[in-house]
Write an enzyme that holds these catalytic residues in place. Structure first.
Site, short mmCIF file in Angstrom:
data_model
loop_
_atom_site.label_atom_id
_atom_site.label_comp_id
_atom_site.label_asym_id
_atom_site.label_seq_id
_atom_site.Cartn_x
_atom_site.Cartn_y
_atom_site.Cartn_z
N SER A 83 41.75 61.41 23.66
CA SER A 83 40.87 60.26 23.48
C SER A 83 40.32 60.23 22.04
O SER A 83 41.09 60.17 21.10
CB SER A 83 39.76 60.29 24.53
OG SER A 83 39.11 59.05 24.61
N ASP B 265 43.65 56.27 28.89
CA ASP B 265 42.94 57.34 28.18
C ASP B 265 43.44 58.73 28.57
O ASP B 265 43.57 59.06 29.75
CB ASP B 265 41.45 57.23 28.50
CG ASP B 265 40.58 58.04 27.57
OD1 ASP B 265 40.74 59.27 27.53
OD2 ASP B 265 39.73 57.43 26.87
#
Length: 300
Positions: free
Chosen positions: A38, A182
């Site tokens: 991320s 993500d």
């Protein structure tokens, strides 16, 4: 080989940047492997190039307008506390378009390409340093790790962007007939992947406190409650990743240096406040410095 691992954490990545700045510039650490999940995926290419000042400018000048095409949030400041509510117009617009996410983050993809150039990519790929970003293959329900060695510029930039897409608040990406989101959903702190790639010492930046310092304030409306529930689930992923990473490190005699945030930085890491992020970067640098000095004193 030495590795740097930076966890997910949205705007808290600024703290991770400060820790990395100390490790690179003050301690003179050299890394053969850099792995991010991320927000960590945004940091690692620039850190690998030694462009600390550049990534500092990027992180301390980013705002919601540079990330979202459709921003699902309204942030209100009440008594020095950020209160997050739903942007009803934007979310309704998404429903009318039959989209599956509350927001869209294609601006972030453009921002990544402007910030990380083809020239820098070519330089980094030729260096032999292994730069790895973490993504979640939602279609297959599994984690995937994307190395710079395996892709050309445009595709690798896409993987960096995909690693940061915190759905359902950001864009759902489709690639190679699979849907992705993500990296933190499946591997928030990818310590074990660094070990699998041959690291013998790993500096791990974890953008969360080691223990919960105070009771968490649960959202006062359905939208903020959903964000809080996601964070609770990700905290469990984080604990699992760290536990598995420690076990793998013990098994293979790998040295782990863990850098947690000493305090709770924010309850919503999807709020990008330039003023706070500048403070967090400085705090990260000072924390790493103090931790390093404490470790040195204990060895004497």
């Amino acid at each position: 080989m030495r590795a740097l691992v930076i966890s997910g954490g949205g705007s808290k990545g600024a703290f991770g940047g400060g820790v990395a700045q100390y490790l690179l510039q003050e301690k003179g650490c050299k890394y053969d492997i850099l792995i991010g999940s991320s927000t960590g995926s945004l940091l690692i290419p620039h850190l690998a190039l030694g462009e600390v000042d550049k990534i500092h400018r990027i992180y301390t000048n980013v705002d919601m307008g540079k990330i979202f095409d459709i921003n699902p949030f309204v942030v209100k400041h009440k008594n020095d506390v950020d209160v997050v509510t739903i942007n009803h117009f934007n979310v309704l617009l998404q429903f009318l378009k039959r989209k599956r996410t509350f927001g869209e983050s294609y601006k972030l993809r453009k921002y990544i390409r402007r910030s990380f150039t083809l020239k820098e990519f070519t330089q980094l790929k030729a260096s032999g340093c292994d730069i790895v970003v973490t993504v979640t293959n939602l279609s297959k329900n599994e984690v995937e790790y994307k190395s710079i060695k395996d892709f050309e510029y445009s595709e690798f930039c896409d993987w960096i962007w995909i690693s940061c897409n915190y759905i359902p608040f950001m864009s759902l990406a489709k690639k190679d007939n699979y849907e992705y989101g993500d990296g933190g959903f499946s591997s928030l702190v990818p310590i074990r992947e660094a070990i699998n790639r041959g690291a013998s010492e790993i500096d791990v930046v974890i953008l969360e406190t080691e223990v919960q310092i105070s009771p968490k304030n649960i959202g006062k409306n359905p939208f903020s409650l959903m964000i809080d529930l996601f964070q609770i689930l990700l905290n469990q992923v984080e604990k699992h990743d760290i536990t598995i990473g420690k076990l793998a490190a013990n098994n293979k005699d790998v040295k782990l240096n863990l850098y947690y945030t000493p305090t709770t930085l924010t309850d919503n890491a999807l709020i990008f406040d330039k003023r706070k992020m500048k403070q967090w970067w400085k705090q990260g640098f000072e924390y790493a410095k103090n931790k390093s000095e404490l470790m040195s004193d204990n060895l004497q």
